[in-house]
Design a protein around this motif. Structure first.
Motif, PDB file in Angstrom:
ATOM      1  N   UNK A   1     -11.451  11.091   9.699  1.00 21.21           N
ATOM      2  CA  UNK A   1     -11.732  12.163   8.692  1.00 21.21           C
ATOM      3  C   UNK A   1     -12.957  12.160   7.373  1.00 21.21           C
TER       4      UNK A   1
ATOM      5  N   UNK B   1     -10.111   6.079 -10.336  1.00 18.36           N
ATOM      6  CA  UNK B   1      -9.581   7.959  -9.940  1.00 18.36           C
ATOM      7  C   UNK B   1      -8.334   8.627 -10.824  1.00 18.36           C
TER       8      UNK B   1
ATOM      9  N   UNK C   1     -13.630  -0.651  -3.588  1.00 20.29           N
ATOM     10  CA  UNK C   1     -12.312   0.807  -3.516  1.00 20.29           C
ATOM     11  C   UNK C   1     -11.341   0.847  -3.904  1.00 20.29           C
TER      12      UNK C   1
ATOM     13  N   UNK D   1     -18.267  10.680 -10.692  1.00 18.62           N
ATOM     14  CA  UNK D   1     -16.248  11.010 -11.537  1.00 18.62           C
ATOM     15  C   UNK D   1     -16.392  11.905 -12.352  1.00 18.62           C
TER      16      UNK D   1
ATOM     17  N   UNK E   1      -1.731   8.553   4.888  1.00 20.80           N
ATOM     18  CA  UNK E   1      -1.941   8.318   6.310  1.00 20.80           C
ATOM     19  C   UNK E   1      -1.504   7.769   7.042  1.00 20.80           C
TER      20      UNK E   1
ATOM     21  N   UNK F   1      -0.783   5.187   9.801  1.00 18.06           N
ATOM     22  CA  UNK F   1      -1.263   3.791  11.037  1.00 18.06           C
ATOM     23  C   UNK F   1      -1.186   2.934  11.774  1.00 18.06           C
TER      24      UNK F   1
ATOM     25  N   UNK G   1     -10.870  -5.125   0.200  1.00 16.09           N
ATOM     26  CA  UNK G   1     -11.053  -3.129  -0.339  1.00 16.09           C
ATOM     27  C   UNK G   1     -10.893  -3.629  -1.665  1.00 16.09           C
TER      28      UNK G   1
ATOM     29  N   UNK H   1     -11.827  12.695   4.780  1.00 11.72           N
ATOM     30  CA  UNK H   1     -10.948  12.570   3.580  1.00 11.72           C
ATOM     31  C   UNK H   1     -10.720  11.648   3.314  1.00 11.72           C
TER      32      UNK H   1
ATOM     33  N   UNK I   1     -13.826  20.184   8.416  1.00 12.14           N
ATOM     34  CA  UNK I   1     -12.673  18.826   7.798  1.00 12.14           C
ATOM     35  C   UNK I   1     -11.963  20.398   6.584  1.00 12.14           C
TER      36      UNK I   1
ATOM     37  N   UNK J   1      -6.314   4.076   3.915  1.00  7.15           N
ATOM     38  CA  UNK J   1      -4.831   4.137   3.800  1.00  7.15           C
ATOM     39  C   UNK J   1      -4.329   4.177   2.005  1.00  7.15           C
ATOM     40  N   UNK J   2      -5.691   4.560   1.636  1.00  8.58           N
ATOM     41  CA  UNK J   2      -5.718   4.982   0.106  1.00  8.58           C
ATOM     42  C   UNK J   2      -5.511   6.627   0.230  1.00  8.58           C
ATOM     43  N   UNK J   3      -4.444   6.798  -0.151  1.00  8.65           N
ATOM     44  CA  UNK J   3      -4.134   8.440  -0.818  1.00  8.65           C
ATOM     45  C   UNK J   3      -4.719   8.910  -0.865  1.00  8.65           C
ATOM     46  N   UNK J   4      -5.392   8.188  -1.853  1.00 11.74           N
ATOM     47  CA  UNK J   4      -5.965   9.745  -3.165  1.00 11.74           C
ATOM     48  C   UNK J   4      -7.848   9.355  -2.622  1.00 11.74           C
ATOM     49  N   UNK J   5      -8.310  10.211  -2.478  1.00  9.94           N
ATOM     50  CA  UNK J   5      -9.268  10.248  -1.462  1.00  9.94           C
ATOM     51  C   UNK J   5      -9.971  10.495  -2.685  1.00  9.94           C
ATOM     52  N   UNK J   6     -10.858  11.352  -2.845  1.00 11.22           N
ATOM     53  CA  UNK J   6     -12.714  11.161  -2.902  1.00 11.22           C
ATOM     54  C   UNK J   6     -12.800  12.956  -3.132  1.00 11.22           C
TER      55      UNK J   6
ATOM     56  N   UNK K   1       1.050  -0.732  -0.331  1.00  9.45           N
ATOM     57  CA  UNK K   1       0.124  -0.015   0.105  1.00  9.45           C
ATOM     58  C   UNK K   1       0.792   0.953  -0.245  1.00  9.45           C
TER      59      UNK K   1
ATOM     60  N   UNK L   1     -23.054   1.126   0.994  1.00 12.63           N
ATOM     61  CA  UNK L   1     -22.035   1.279   0.549  1.00 12.63           C
ATOM     62  C   UNK L   1     -21.243   1.218  -0.762  1.00 12.63           C
TER      63      UNK L   1
ATOM     64  N   UNK M   1     -10.994   7.541   1.944  1.00 14.08           N
ATOM     65  CA  UNK M   1     -11.724   6.497   1.523  1.00 14.08           C
ATOM     66  C   UNK M   1     -12.426   5.558   2.413  1.00 14.08           C
ATOM     67  N   UNK M   2     -13.451   5.728   2.943  1.00 13.65           N
ATOM     68  CA  UNK M   2     -14.262   4.632   3.651  1.00 13.65           C
ATOM     69  C   UNK M   2     -14.204   3.484   3.321  1.00 13.65           C
ATOM     70  N   UNK M   3     -13.265   2.571   4.124  1.00 11.85           N
ATOM     71  CA  UNK M   3     -13.068   1.306   3.829  1.00 11.85           C
ATOM     72  C   UNK M   3     -11.705   1.241   3.446  1.00 11.85           C
ATOM     73  N   UNK M   4     -10.869   2.061   2.747  1.00 10.23           N
ATOM     74  CA  UNK M   4      -9.513   1.271   1.948  1.00 10.23           C
ATOM     75  C   UNK M   4      -9.381   2.961   3.071  1.00 10.23           C
TER      76      UNK M   4
ATOM     77  N   UNK N   1       2.791   7.057  -6.452  1.00 12.37           N
ATOM     78  CA  UNK N   1       1.687   8.075  -7.106  1.00 12.37           C
ATOM     79  C   UNK N   1       2.007   9.338  -6.424  1.00 12.37           C
TER      80      UNK N   1
ATOM     81  N   UNK O   1       1.172   3.973  -2.743  1.00 14.67           N
ATOM     82  CA  UNK O   1       0.663   5.881  -2.551  1.00 14.67           C
ATOM     83  C   UNK O   1       2.160   6.312  -2.580  1.00 14.67           C
TER      84      UNK O   1
ATOM     85  N   UNK P   1      -8.235   8.050  11.392  1.00 20.35           N
ATOM     86  CA  UNK P   1      -8.323   8.087   9.993  1.00 20.35           C
ATOM     87  C   UNK P   1      -9.633   7.934   9.320  1.00 20.35           C
TER      88      UNK P   1
ATOM     89  N   UNK Q   1     -17.987  13.419   2.130  1.00 15.33           N
ATOM     90  CA  UNK Q   1     -17.663  14.069   0.101  1.00 15.33           C
ATOM     91  C   UNK Q   1     -18.909  13.976  -0.749  1.00 15.33           C
TER      92      UNK Q   1
END
Lengths: 741, 401
Positions: free
Chosen positions: B38, A594, A587, A634, B18, B20, A584, B40, A696, B47-52, A555, A623, B42-45, A562, A559, B35, A661
């Motif tokens: 927060x 995205x 997601x 998007x 992130x 953790x 996951x 911003x 936020x 650690x994923x840096x790119x949010x929505x 992960x 969800x 992603x719900x359920x993930x 990215x 990141x 987290x 969001x």
């Protein structure tokens, strides 16, 4: 779009330019009230020659097939322009806007001792002399007691005194290695026959205190007492400071050992040969410390073993092996290979929100601002957690600093000899993690530095065989390794981050491979496998843990990639994360979609979003539906269709009115549709509805941006926001998003 | 009244940092809980840096030729009186022209306090260099006073791409075009379309994908985008259409080949489009008489005769030729047949085909040379050397292989 007849849009260069006379509006320019130069700078002159000749260097001319520069517009495009393109006006601000750097204030603040001091050395409750029955080893008290009070400056080489039967080494630091006789000394066979399991030390793990927060019997204050004694002695140091009681009945161990951990006691214990110290040392030498059944079985709970496992590097392994085998002599470790951390800055606390209030709302208003600080909570882990959870991270960093000062690793102690415990490492982890969370990357980097690559021998339990008898593995929490690696990418060295992550990944993979072969984490024979079903379940749990750790590393890599904008590799890495965290998948696939959108690759994004739809169909939950709607929104955004995107975001809000969001994004769409007022209303309503949740950074940023666009009175509205923030947010709030400064 | 202008580039996605920890660590679940709370992440993930979360553009940014300039124009009544007859006009002044961008030019009858007039303008940028957005507002106050003000917003339009081309003339009439496209912007660029629009004389084949297992795969693989300063090379094959190929004289000298049409996308589908000017090439000069090959074997046996077919075209404009063919042997190439034979009269723009036989006495790659054509009218001789190459192998090897 208006570009339907694209052919004519960009006129061919041969079409003569309209002569560049002074524009008829020239006079208008004279009257101008205000000119805002959005470009930010002067631009290359337009008189430059067209590029076609100038751009072909001599080398090209020699070439038979000469490259030609082609005009792509009717206006003269000078090559000189090229240099200007790379400019981005507003680079990401260096994170530490508020960081003061190391403060000149020299000494650690005395307050750290002030609150919890006065526990004399002999009051160390942790337990009397090492009460181990079997291992006929002598535990010198000196080791654990050394680090505090006066730093042992005079001592050039750290000595790991394991067996000091001989005359104590003359050391100028005023410390004498005390000989602590194990109660079993001389009577090993007798003692081992008794084997009272409750004598086993509580594992020096935090889980004892923090496994179940509320219901725990062990009051944090109890714990704290031990934590902040002026001569800091960790609870987990069984031999710390004990005044060498020759023969206390092992059963009378006072203090905290409410939780004996009898887990590993029986089997190997029974098998232990009654041995006098001498032969035992030989046995140890034979086993060379790698998979000593005694050691492993002694006091290491399975959980600890699983969590702490790590594969040291070659050099470190050598040192640890030496520590394990050289019972009689001292092991010399080069100072460079020891970890000597210390606080690098004293106090970063401070409250940016309050500062702003003072500036804009006056003292009276500022006085109302009440946040917890390091003084207002219990000086313990409990207080620390309290600060963290109410988002007073600056204060929490401060408190970590105090607790570390109590441990002898305070301000200015960097580079001085010290010893490490599970707790001290955890405190460092929390402090550094919070610094990263606060965006104070430079500070984190400074304090991380003494830890090197987190592989120094004194960060392993094996280095302290008398403190952590039999316990093995690394004291460094796994999450700290991740943090250590990730930090570099925030400092602008993503390549270094990747390198570090790859190293972590290598170890994780190796451990996982060992486990999958039924071996122990370090590749030795697993002592648990012999225990049948129990061992099996251990193995399963361990594999699960290490798989998830490997996933976490992947992960981070994804990141990092990215961040480096290496999207192809990032997408690949995210794909591999799915293997470790299959739950996951939707997601992650959405995330990849995205990413594609960000690049501009709408088609690929659509493909991923369709995959998400397929995956979520199986789940049929709210969800999943929201995810699909979000993706559709998007996608429309990517097609420049803000109206449709807004419709989808609104649809989500209908299903889940509290979705921050969707709320925020719908408002953003409204702005692009020219409905500033509606957009503002939506955001304001959202913030008022649940300030705790919606204040936020990103939402507030959007809100202030719109205020600025709306009218000249944005300042008042921003100040109102500041007041709202002051009531709800802790000191970790990033005030930049209010754009007040 | 107050006027505010904001450029509407695409919004960006919020990225979070992130941090953790594991359950056994000191904070327990605390970091992870933070987290999750927060909005911003992603719900359920988490650690994923790119949010929505979308965030509005934070600065003006760069604008590039071919992109669409969008801007929000807001006129807000800051006063406490009603204002009448408001007219907002937005013009874009470029180095060469002035464009009106306002959606409507009708005046708004009145504007109450704290209300605003909003307009979003779009304009596809077609010029490089300084642009000035001129916003003019005129209105009448309650007192009947006529007010007028304007604001200027200056920005630079930059060049997004650098395009370089290279032509290759094949022995046949085909032309290969190599186009290098470089991303001069600061963001990754997804090339949605890079196509060559040929001029009327040519048909074009794009050579930027290969067929793999029945599927068309781009030669650029999965790397669908160009990083800043990256260059990508496209290849096209142009063939003259039959009607033009026949009339040999037409494709001659400088000809227009066509133009490149480029469509790209950047952040969240921000679109840009450009076309190059007409690409021109100098057609290879063939002189008056052109000799081209119609058929030739690639591999021949040593010392065994083989056949080639040549085509001779009279490229001159209006001169009829009377040609004599001579064949001169070289070290390795030996012509079979009669040298110095008459080929007869050849009218302008017409051609004739000629079958010739020759053999090679040397192994290896041999160049076919030594053809001479003499126009008896003008007494002019045209020499043709290095017409083509053949691989000569010994017959024994050939059998083996």
């Amino acid at each position: 779009m208006e570009d339907a007849g694209g052919g004519e849009e960009t006129p061919a260069p041969e079409a003569p330019h309209p002569p560049q006379l002074a524009p008829p509006e020239e006079q208008g320019l004279l009257f101008q009230e205000e000119t805002i130069d959005l470009g930010g700078d002067e631009f290359g002159s337009e008189e430059n020659e067209t590029a076609s000749e100038g751009s072909s260097p001599l080398a090209d001319k020699l070439n038979e097939h000469m490259m030609e520069s082609v005009l792509i517009s009717d206006s003269p495009n000078s090559e000189g322009d090229a240099g200007d393109l790379g400019r981005v006006r507003d680079e990401a601000e260096p994170g530490g806007e508020g960081d003061p750097g190391p403060e000149p204030a020299g000494t650690p603040s005395p307050s750290g001792e002030a609150d919890g001091d006065c526990a004399p050395e002999d009051a160390a409750p942790s337990s009397g002399g090492a009460p181990r029955q079997d291992a006929a080893r002598e535990v010198p008290g000196s080791e654990a007691a050394r680090p505090e009070q006066e730093p042992p400056v005079a001592e050039p080489v750290p000595v790991c005194t394991i067996f000091s039967q001989r005359a104590p080494p003359a050391s100028g630091d005023g410390f004498e290695p005390q000989m602590v006789k194990s109660p079993s000394f001389g009577g090993a066979s007798e003692a081992s026959a008794r084997t009272p399991p409750q004598v086993v030390q509580p594992s020096p793990s935090l889980s004892t205190f923090f496994g179940d927060t509320a219901a725990s019997h062990s009051l944090a204050s109890d714990f704290f007492d031990s934590f902040t004694t002026s001569a800091f002695i960790s609870v987990s140091n069984p031999g710390a400071g004990s005044p060498a009681p020759a023969s206390p009945p092992p059963l009378a161990v006072p203090g905290t050992e409410g939780r004996p951990e009898p887990v590993a006691m029986r089997g190997p214990q029974a098998a232990a040969p009654p041995a006098s110290p001498e032969p035992f040392a030989h046995i140890q030498a034979v086993f060379a410390g790698s998979d000593d059944p005694f050691a492993t079985a002694l006091s290491m709970s399975e959980m600890d073993r699983r969590n702490d496992a790590w594969l040291p590097g070659e050099a470190t392994r050598g040192v640890l092996r030496a520590v394990a085998t050289q019972q009689r002599g001292a092991v010399f470790v080069d100072k460079e290979n020891l970890t000597m951390p210390g606080l690098r800055f004293d106090n970063i606390q401070g409250d940016a929100v309050k500062d702003l209030m003072l500036r804009f709302l006056g003292e009276k208003a500022a006085a109302k601002r009440q946040v917890l600080n390091a003084d207002s909570v219990e000086q313990s882990f409990v207080g620390l957690k309290q600060l963290i959870s109410c988002r007073n991270w600056r204060a929490a960093v401060d408190l970590c600093g105090r607790l570390l000062t109590a441990h002898g690793q305070g301000y200015g102690k960097s580079g001085l000899l010290t010893s490490h415990t599970t707790d001290s490492l955890q405190l460092w982890f929390v402090r550094l993690a919070l610094l990263v969370k606060l965006g104070l990357f430079q500070n984190a980097e400074m304090e991380f530095e003494p830890f090197g690559n987190l592989d120094q021998p004194d960060l392993y339990y094996e280095y302290y065989p008398h403190v952590y008898p039999g316990r093995r593995g690394s004291m460094v929490p796994f999450s700290m390794r991740i943090l250590h690696a990730e930090l570099q990418q925030y400092l602008g060295n993503p390549q270094e981050s990747l390198d570090r992550l790859h190293k972590v990944k290598t170890v994780c993979s190796k451990i996982l491979a060992n486990l999958e072969q039924g071996l122990a984490e370090d590749g030795g024979m697993s002592s648990v496998t012999q225990e049948g079903r129990q061992g099996c379940s251990y193995l399963v749990a361990s594999i699960r843990l290490w798989r998830s750790r490997l996933g976490r590393v992947m992960y981070s890599m994804a990141n990092c990639l990215l961040l480096m904008k290496d999207y192809v590799l990032a997408v690949e890495a995210y794909h591999s994360v799915i293997k470790y965290y299959p739950e996951q998948e939707p997601q992650l696939l959405s995330g990849i979609g995205r990413i594609s959108l960000q690049i501009g690759d709408i088609k690929t994004a659509e493909k991923y979003f369709q995959d998400v739809e397929k995956v979520t169909q199986k789940l049929d939950g709210l969800q999943g539906k929201i995810m699909v709607l979000m993706n559709s929104a998007f996608l429309h955004l990517g097609q420049n269709n803000f109206a449709e995107a807004h419709r989808f975001f609104t649809e989500i809000l209908r299903m889940d009115p509290r979705n921050a969001v969707a709320n925020n994004n719908a408002a953003v769409c409204l702005l692009y549709l020219g409905k500033l007022k509606d957009s503002l209303r939506q955001l304001e309503a959202m913030v008022q509805q649940d300030p705790r949740h919606y204040l936020h950074e990103s939402v507030l940023f959007n809100l202030t941006t719109m205020y600025e666009l709306e009218s000249s009175r944005s300042m008042q509205k921003k100040q109102a926001l500041l007041e709202a923030v002051a009531g709800k947010e802790g000191d970790s709030f990033n005030t930049q998003c209010l754009k007040l400064a | 009244l107050a006027l505010k202008v904001m450029r509407l580039t695409k919004p960006t996605l919020f990225t979070n940092i992130p941090v953790t920890c594991e359950e056994k660590d000191l904070p327990g679940d605390l970091f992870n809980q933070l987290m999750r709370d927060d909005p911003s992440t992603v719900n359920g993930a988490e650690v994923l840096m790119l949010g929505e979360m979308l965030t509005l553009p934070q600065n003006f940014g760069n604008i590039f030729l071919g992109e669409t300039f969008s801007s929000y124009i807001s006129v807000h009544n800051d006063s406490n009186q009603v204002v009448k007859d408001i007219l907002v006009k937005a013009d874009l002044q470029t180095s060469s022209q002035r464009l009106n961008l306002s959606a409507s030019n009708a005046a708004v009858a009145e504007l109450k306090p704290d209300c605003c007039i909003d307009d979003v303008i779009h304009h596809e940028v077609k010029e490089i260099g300084t642009h000035i957005l001129v916003c003019a507002v005129s209105y009448t106050t309650q007192a009947g006073e006529k007010m007028y003000f304007r604001k200027f917003f200056k920005f630079q339009v930059l060049k997004p791409l650098d395009v370089k081309t290279k032509f290759y003339n094949a022995e046949t009439d085909e032309v290969f075009l190599e186009a290098q496209i470089q991303n001069m912007t600061t963001s990754p660029m997804f090339m949605e379309k890079v196509s060559l629009e040929p001029s009327i004389m040519y048909n074009v084949t794009e050579l930027n994908s290969v067929s793999q297992a029945g599927e068309c795969v781009s030669t650029f693989g999965s790397r669908a985008y160009l990083q800043p300063m990256d260059t990508r090379q496209y290849l096209y094959c142009l063939k003259p259409k039959n009607e033009f190929a026949e009339k040999a004289g037409i494709i001659k000298g400088v000809t227009v080949i066509g133009k490149l049409d480029i469509v790209w996308k950047t952040n969240l589908g921000e679109r840009g489009r450009l076309q190059t000017s007409q690409l021109q090439r100098m057609a290879p000069g063939y002189g008056d008489v052109r000799l081209s090959l119609e058929a030739i074997p690639d591999t021949v046996n040593l010392e065994e005769p083989f056949h080639i077919t040549c085509k001779i075209t009279n490229c001159s404009s209006e001169r009829t030729m009377d040609l004599v063919l001579e064949m001169c042997n070289t070290n390795s190439i030996h012509w079979c047949g009669i040298s110095g034979r008459q080929l007869g009269k050849l009218h302008p723009s017409s051609s004739l085909c000629l079958a010739l036989t020759l053999l090679s006495s040397v192994q290896g790659l041999q160049s076919i040379s030594g053809l001479r054509l003499t126009d008896t009218f003008l007494k002019r001789t045209y020499e043709y050397d290095d017409i083509a190459q053949v691989c000569v192998v010994s017959s024994a090897i050939k059998v083996e292989s």
